[in-house]
Design an enzyme around this catalytic site. Sequence first.
Site, PDB file in Angstrom:
ATOM      1  CD  GLU A  46      -2.897  -1.014   0.041  1.00 38.32           C
ATOM      2  OE1 GLU A  46      -3.164   0.119  -0.434  1.00 38.32           O
ATOM      3  OE2 GLU A  46      -3.356  -2.063  -0.417  1.00 38.32           O
ATOM      4  CB  CYS A  50      -1.202   7.363   1.051  1.00 30.98           C
ATOM      5  SG  CYS A  50      -2.462   6.348   1.847  1.00 30.98           S
TER       6      CYS A  50
END
Length: 489
Positions: free
Chosen positions: A246, A280
């Site tokens: 991720e 993110c």
Amino acid sequence: MSHLVQLIDGQWLAGEGKPFESMDPAKNEVIWQGGAASASQVDAAVKAARAAFYHWSDLALEDRLAIVRRYADLLGEHKEALALTIARETGKPLWETRTEVAAMQGKIAISIRAHDERTGTVENPMPGAKAFVRHKPHGVVAVFGPYNFPGHLPNGHIVPALIAGNTVVFKPSELTPMVAEAMLKIWQEAGLPKGVLNLVQGEVETGKALAGNPDIDGLFFTGSSRTGHFLHQQFAGQPGKILALEMGGNNPLIVKDVSDVDGAVHAIVQSAFITSGQRCTCSRRLFVERGARGDALVKRLVEVVGQIKVGLYDAADQPFMGAMISEKAALGMVAAQANLQQLGGESLLTLKHLEAGTGFVSPGIIDVTAIGALPDEEYFGPLLQLIRYDDFDAAIDQGNATSFGLSAGLLGDNEADWQHFFKRIRAGIVNWNKPITGASSAAPFGGIGASGNHRASAYYAADYCAYPVASVEDSKAAMPDQLSPGLTF
């Protein structure tokens, strides 16, 4: 200060590697010191996890869940202390770190439900036998955690891994070791057996030793795209090990035909500047129509962002933005802005480093429409790039002009535009009239391209924490009613 900072086989040990420290980025104070785990200590942690694996995985699921649920209860009991620890080490305001601890607690019930729904046992009838699909844990898995959500994000790997029956070696960010230490002590208090969850603290060398250990069965990573790509290369030629990545994003947010300007501006602020831009999923590129309507929205956005309160995490009057993770990160954002200005960008609101020695910066907005070849970079902080557009499809194409593919969003009143946008945009999280930093733990979380490797976490973490096993079964071996041609009995 703590000197026993490694948890290996249930014992707190001093690190044998080089010393390192953690800073409070808001107050410029050293708040934690310890020695890094040596390669031999990393190996000992992996061996401890391997030794604990069969006992842990052989426990009845309900026995494992009892410990995991106790951990959830203890997170509630330790909420304020853990929220303050996260705030001190990351600079995030207390209002936000309290939501992080609440998310950690909420992850438990969601992970239990996901394990049952996605990795439960399925029986299918077949002539003369029974066919089953079951799931088994991988074994020993490494978890690498990030600094922006040092509790919630590694928790999202660790909890489903433990529920599935894996044992874990956890390597947190070297910038947030104090949070990791606090988390592991809560797991111990919950009654987790020794060796089931081990902690190795350290910097790059510790991480390399863990990722390169031949006895791990997989690695679950949340962090930068650069580190994720390095891990992907390191795991090349090892198809027997699962790697879940991720990573970051250069996330586009497009505005088209909005009637509620303040509603759109609020969504933009929440998308670009929450957590000081250190999520993110934060919007890095904002696309706004040319013309009077777009001009009005940009003007209002600059007004609102210019009034964002930046301050100490423990201030009585809580700020929206706290400090960034470090002074180095803050100066990196100043440098990124200067580079964009040199390429032809025009700052509408200049990002400034507010206090030497700290991670405090003011939010920035820079119009990069005139830059012909815009760098495909993730600027991990509160700097929003504005791009003015004439054609909706061209804006979508430019939004897709990135190696990343994590999050994207459309702010607009027309559902047909939304349907078109959803079909064309390439990202793993795609929102309409909501901040693109908003995601549900009851849904998958992840991206494509340089943002991940199709191993979505959150609700789908159960998928990479166990592997499916197909079985055809009968209670005894027996001759078939009819033999295959060419056989004689």
